[in-house]
Write a protein that holds these residues in place. Structure first.
Motif, PDB file in Angstrom:
ATOM      1  N   PRO A 174       0.806  -1.227   0.000  1.00 49.13           N
ATOM      2  CA  PRO A 174       0.000   0.000   0.000  1.00 49.13           C
ATOM      3  C   PRO A 174       0.834   1.271   0.000  1.00 49.13           C
ATOM      4  N   TYR A 175       1.998   1.247   0.639  1.00 48.64           N
ATOM      5  CA  TYR A 175       2.807   2.469   0.709  1.00 48.64           C
ATOM      6  C   TYR A 175       3.368   2.822  -0.668  1.00 48.64           C
ATOM      7  N   LEU A 176       4.016   1.859  -1.324  1.00 47.52           N
ATOM      8  CA  LEU A 176       4.571   2.122  -2.655  1.00 47.52           C
ATOM      9  C   LEU A 176       3.463   2.491  -3.630  1.00 47.52           C
ATOM     10  N   THR A 177       2.344   1.776  -3.577  1.00 41.08           N
ATOM     11  CA  THR A 177       1.204   2.098  -4.437  1.00 41.08           C
ATOM     12  C   THR A 177       0.705   3.505  -4.154  1.00 41.08           C
ATOM     13  N   GLY A 178       0.601   3.860  -2.885  1.00 38.63           N
ATOM     14  CA  GLY A 178       0.117   5.189  -2.528  1.00 38.63           C
ATOM     15  C   GLY A 178       1.017   6.295  -3.030  1.00 38.63           C
ATOM     16  N   GLN A 179       2.327   6.110  -2.946  1.00 45.95           N
ATOM     17  CA  GLN A 179       3.257   7.116  -3.441  1.00 45.95           C
ATOM     18  C   GLN A 179       3.152   7.275  -4.955  1.00 45.95           C
ATOM     19  N   MET A 180       3.044   6.157  -5.657  1.00 48.13           N
ATOM     20  CA  MET A 180       2.958   6.206  -7.118  1.00 48.13           C
ATOM     21  C   MET A 180       1.638   6.810  -7.587  1.00 48.13           C
ATOM     22  N   VAL A 181       0.545   6.457  -6.895  1.00 55.01           N
ATOM     23  CA  VAL A 181      -0.750   6.971  -7.352  1.00 55.01           C
ATOM     24  C   VAL A 181      -0.888   8.451  -7.038  1.00 55.01           C
ATOM     25  N   TYR A 182      -0.317   8.908  -5.942  1.00 61.38           N
ATOM     26  CA  TYR A 182      -0.368  10.342  -5.642  1.00 61.38           C
ATOM     27  C   TYR A 182       0.269  11.134  -6.775  1.00 61.38           C
ATOM     28  N   GLU A 183       1.463  10.731  -7.193  1.00 65.13           N
ATOM     29  CA  GLU A 183       2.168  11.446  -8.263  1.00 65.13           C
ATOM     30  C   GLU A 183       1.431  11.335  -9.589  1.00 65.13           C
ATOM     31  N   THR A 184       0.839  10.167  -9.838  1.00 66.35           N
ATOM     32  CA  THR A 184       0.130   9.949 -11.098  1.00 66.35           C
ATOM     33  C   THR A 184      -1.111  10.826 -11.179  1.00 66.35           C
ATOM     34  N   VAL A 185      -1.922  10.839 -10.126  1.00 66.41           N
ATOM     35  CA  VAL A 185      -3.124  11.675 -10.103  1.00 66.41           C
ATOM     36  C   VAL A 185      -2.749  13.143 -10.259  1.00 66.41           C
ATOM     37  N   ASP A 186      -1.760  13.587  -9.503  1.00 63.67           N
ATOM     38  CA  ASP A 186      -1.356  14.981  -9.560  1.00 63.67           C
ATOM     39  C   ASP A 186      -0.861  15.344 -10.961  1.00 63.67           C
ATOM     40  N   GLY A 187      -0.081  14.453 -11.572  1.00 62.63           N
ATOM     41  CA  GLY A 187       0.433  14.725 -12.909  1.00 62.63           C
ATOM     42  C   GLY A 187      -0.663  14.769 -13.956  1.00 62.63           C
ATOM     43  N   LEU A 188      -1.547  13.794 -13.935  1.00 59.37           N
ATOM     44  CA  LEU A 188      -2.637  13.740 -14.912  1.00 59.37           C
ATOM     45  C   LEU A 188      -3.532  14.967 -14.807  1.00 59.37           C
ATOM     46  N   GLN A 189      -3.959  15.298 -13.592  1.00 59.02           N
ATOM     47  CA  GLN A 189      -4.912  16.392 -13.445  1.00 59.02           C
ATOM     48  C   GLN A 189      -4.266  17.758 -13.669  1.00 59.02           C
ATOM     49  N   SER A 190      -2.945  17.840 -13.529  1.00 55.56           N
ATOM     50  CA  SER A 190      -2.276  19.098 -13.862  1.00 55.56           C
ATOM     51  C   SER A 190      -2.337  19.379 -15.352  1.00 55.56           C
ATOM     52  N   SER A 191      -2.623  18.341 -16.147  1.00 51.38           N
ATOM     53  CA  SER A 191      -2.767  18.507 -17.592  1.00 51.38           C
ATOM     54  C   SER A 191      -4.203  18.776 -18.003  1.00 51.38           C
ATOM     55  N   GLY A 192      -5.102  18.946 -17.038  1.00 54.41           N
ATOM     56  CA  GLY A 192      -6.478  19.296 -17.358  1.00 54.41           C
ATOM     57  C   GLY A 192      -7.396  18.128 -17.605  1.00 54.41           C
ATOM     58  N   VAL A 193      -6.971  16.924 -17.196  1.00 53.05           N
ATOM     59  CA  VAL A 193      -7.798  15.731 -17.356  1.00 53.05           C
ATOM     60  C   VAL A 193      -8.170  15.218 -15.969  1.00 53.05           C
ATOM     61  N   ALA A 194      -9.430  14.887 -15.774  1.00 56.01           N
ATOM     62  CA  ALA A 194      -9.879  14.347 -14.492  1.00 56.01           C
ATOM     63  C   ALA A 194      -9.562  12.867 -14.414  1.00 56.01           C
ATOM     64  N   THR A 195      -9.175  12.406 -13.235  1.00 59.63           N
ATOM     65  CA  THR A 195      -8.913  10.987 -13.046  1.00 59.63           C
ATOM     66  C   THR A 195     -10.115  10.302 -12.415  1.00 59.63           C
TER      67      THR A 195
END
Length: 770
Positions: A174-195
């Motif tokens: 859960p920790y590694l997954t949580g770190q990766m998903v945080y960055e992924t969500v933040d990166g995707l939505q910074s481009s104007g796409v909702a996750t």
């Protein structure tokens, strides 16, 4: 037998006694097999960064008719190629929504890239790379007019080893997954796409994921994931909290039942865990066809049904009129949906929804080019860093201008067409796919701009070096030129949505490797794998000198591999799961749960192991893995020294047992992320070449599994260089979930602190107590 009877029986079975820390169920698991009701569905508050979006959404929804509000809550079939569509409200300038697969790159269209998959990204252990992948991938969705990306995936987490969709998610932790998903969500939505984060929750097998009629004409319900409260929080809910904290716009329900209540109508999960405890401000959508009730699902916290709904429509306004649903619930559904549109800025300048999609790729359609030149470095870096070198005898790698290479194996070759099938076979074997494997199958599949196969990339390098290349990608028992400097064997392990894997190895591929190794003194094996792949049948062969677990690198597969093979890139990937010696080492977590006994029509998956999955189970039961979680070799060596442990003086909260009371923000109580501890160590590159290392922090938390990942840092060091690294440990990292207090309980100690190269190579150890 009715579902309620099943729940009562399971609840009785759950009170057998024992300790959750050792994987047994106790009386403190207050909902195991039975899901308590949580009503009403909480209204979104616009907490945190959502405040402005909520103000706009409320003003917009106030102008809608009841029918327009209802139309926001369910998809409609469309001809624009989107996986799902919300219709436009033209009179108010809302153009509708296009939602589309998938979390590893846009699916079913042209002029987009095939990105490294979730498990491959986790194997990089590189937060900044995960973020950059999200940014660039999100821009492609944006350019194609896709409002909502159906991803990323944190469920399945990887509990069941043969799960067909483990590769879509990140890691069996859960920790590694949580770190990766945080960055992924933040990166995707910074481009104007909702996750749309998926799948919530306990979706750990494909077998019986949806209701189906058996051969006797009886309806078999979806499997029920029966999870106790502590395990729910410590494992499965953990990465959802990280993604909600990152601001994910939407959360997708899973197909399965959770404690015998369908995910799309489970009020404890949606109203209780997600919208109340985690303070989620966005909307909840179903997976496709996963809605099973009407008003019950709306009251339980479901906000949007996809791809359409036979339960809602006029029934929602009728329910409001007869008092079985509050009008405020419909308003909240609409506000949550519209708030996400404003949150990511789609009210200004967003392309026409679905403009770059097409119902039939080969029919006439508008050309919309989403690929950008500045994506190439991130595409390649992700492909490179997710490959894991697990064996390298006598520096067999990197290759040094060989005179002759011989290439074998079906996985070396380019697909015959660009169509990505849901399943393909080599030698009638359903465990492999008969070409190089760059991505798994099903809705997680992406659409590559090209596929650079290993054989093609090696031949390009051979041209530069003047190397001769022989190849046979068809035969299981190929002939081998005895003057070959090295023989490279390419095999894969396929998985896809809709069914669970039949095994973790296959005889065809194992025999191929053995046949080559028997004749070639320098045999290098490359495995492209959509999930754990066992290697014991051949890895100890005296002629197998090097092995790369290459995962699912996306379209730059060959180029990335050649950079590693020839040393232009020093391998730095680490395993995000445990590779066992034998299938039996995974115990009851190898295979999916099947309908049986009195629960024949109501299949049950009892998560009686508690938190003991993957490396936690191997540690608890003293099982020696072939390659442990976090393992990976480099072309250089790293030493660890100078461990220090210091309580953080700048902490915003005391070390009281429970976090200070605070207004819930997205992700939960904000004090859970207060830094309470700093662990430091010095890492030195003691080899001859530069390379990147992943230093890992594991904590032995009282009343919890013997060790759990609670920090990692990836960094590059030149030969002879040293660096001091810091791990910042939060209150949540040091706590366990108290099922009685329904809060995170900070343990007093003693804590065991371990730092090193993997979960079982931890040269630095210390202890501390609060």
């Amino acid at each position: 037998m009715v579902a309620g009877t099943v729940s009562a029986l399971l609840l009785g079975l759950s009170l057998a006694g024992g300790s959750l820390a050792t994987g047994n169920i106790t009386e403190d698991s207050y909902f195991y097999g039975e899901s308590p009701p949580v009503y009403p569905s909480p209204q979104g508050t616009g907490a945190g960064e959502w405040a402005g979006a909520y103000a706009k959404a409320k003003a917009f929804v106030a102008q809608l008719t009841d029918d327009e509000k209802v139309n926001l809550t369910a998809g409609t079939w469309s001809q624009n190629g989107c996986s799902g569509t919300i219709t436009a409200i033209s009179r108010l300038g809302f153009p509708g929504l296009c939602v589309n697969d998938a979390e590893n790159g846009l699916r079913g269209t042209d002029y987009v890239n095939g990105w490294a998959s979730g498990v491959h990204t986790a194997a990089t252990w590189n937060r900044s790379l995960a973020h950059g992948r999200g940014v660039h991938m999100g821009r492609e969705f944006y350019t194609k007019g896709v409002n909502v990306i159906l991803g990323p995936v944190v469920g399945p987490l990887g509990r069941m080893v043969r799960d067909g969709r483990n590769w879509e998610g990140f890691a069996a932790d859960p920790y590694l997954t949580g770190q990766m998903v945080y960055e992924t969500v933040d990166g995707l939505q910074s481009s104007g796409v909702a996750t749309s984060l998926k799948h919530m929750i306990g979706y750990e097998q494909e077998t019986n994921r949806s209701p189906e009629t058996n051969s006797e004409g009886q309806e078999v319900q979806s499997v029920s994931s029966n999870i106790d409260d502590e395990t729910m929080h410590m494992l499965y809910l953990w990465p959802f909290a990280d993604a909600v904290r990152a601001g994910t716009a939407s959360v997708m329900c899973s197909y399965n039942r959770i404690n015998n209540s369908y995910a799309s109508q489970n009020s404890k999960v949606l109203n209780g865990l997600l919208k109340t405890e985690l303070g989620f401000q966005g909307y909840v959508m179903t997976d496709w066809g996963a809605q099973h009730t009407g008003i019950a699902s709306a009251n339980a916290g479901l906000d949007m049904a996809m791809p359409q709904s036979s339960f809602w429509g006029k029934n929602l306004t009728t329910a409001i009129a007869n008092g079985s649903m509050e009008a405020s619930r419909l308003d909240d559904m609409a506000i949550r949906i519209m708030a996400t549109w404003y949150l990511v800025g789609q009210d200004e300048g967003f392309p026409t929804p679905g403009i770059g999609m097409a119902e039939d790729l080969y029919a006439p359609h508008q050309r919309v080019i989403a690929t950008k030149p500045d994506e190439k470095s991130t595409l390649l870096a992700a492909a490179i860093e997710g490959q894991v070198l697990v064996k390298n005898v006598n520096n067999a790698l990197p290759l040094k201008s060989p005179h002759m290479l011989s290439i074998f194996g079906y996985d070396a070759r380019t697909p015959e067409t660009m169509d990505i099938p849901s399943e393909s076979t080599a030698a009638d074997n359903p465990l492999i796919i008969n070409r190089t494997l760059t991505v798994g199958g099903g809705s997680g599949t992406n659409s590559p701009a090209y596929i650079d196969s290993p054989l093609s990339a090696i031949q390009r390098q051979a041209y530069e070096d003047g190397t001769s290349v022989l190849w046979d990608t068809v035969s299981k028992s190929p002939e081998i030129d005895p003057t070959s400097d090295a023989c490279l064997v390419f095999i894969n392990a396929y998985a896809g949505e809709g069914y669970d894997r039949r095994g973790l190895y296959d005889d065809y591929s194992d025999e191929l490797v053995a046949n080559v190794a028997d004749q070639c003194a320098n045999t290098i094996v490359v495995v492209h794998n959509a999930g754990i792949r066992l290697v014991d049948p051949w890895i100890d062969h005296e002629n197998v000198t090097a092995v790369i677990i290459a995962h699912l690198p996306g379209q730059d597969s060959g180029r990335a591999l050649v950079d590693v093979l020839y040393g232009r890139a020093n391998p730095s990937g680490k395993l995000p799961y445990t590779i066992a010696h034998n299938e039996t080492d995974y115990g009851n977590l190898l295979n999916p749960a099947l309908p049986e006994g009195i629960f024949w029509l109501f299949p049950q998956a009892n998560f009686t192991e508690g938190q003991l999955i993957d490396y936690r189970a191997f540690d608890a039961y003293n099982i020696t893995p072939r390659f442990e979680f976090g393992y990976g070799l480099s072309y250089t060596t790293f030493d660890y020294s100078s461990l220090t442990i210091k309580q953080s003086s700048s902490s915003n909260s005391s070390t009281s047992s429970y976090p200070p009371a605070a207004t819930t923000e997205p992700g939960g109580n904000p004090h859970l992320w207060d830094e309470l501890l700093t662990v430091s160590a010095v890492v030195s590159n003691t080899g001859d070449v530069g390379g990147a290392e992943v230093a890992q922090l594991y904590l032995g938390i009282p009343n919890a599994p013997v060790r759990q990942l609670r920090g990692f840092e990836k960094f590059y060091l030149a030969a002879g260089e040293s660096v001091e690294i810091d791990f910042h440990v939060t209150r949540r990292d040091l706590s366990i979930w108290d099922v009685y207090a329904q809060d995170w309980l900070l343990q007093e100690g003693p804590f065991v602190v371990s730092v090193g190269r993997s979960s079982r190579d931890l040269p630095l150890q210390g202890t501390f107590t609060f």
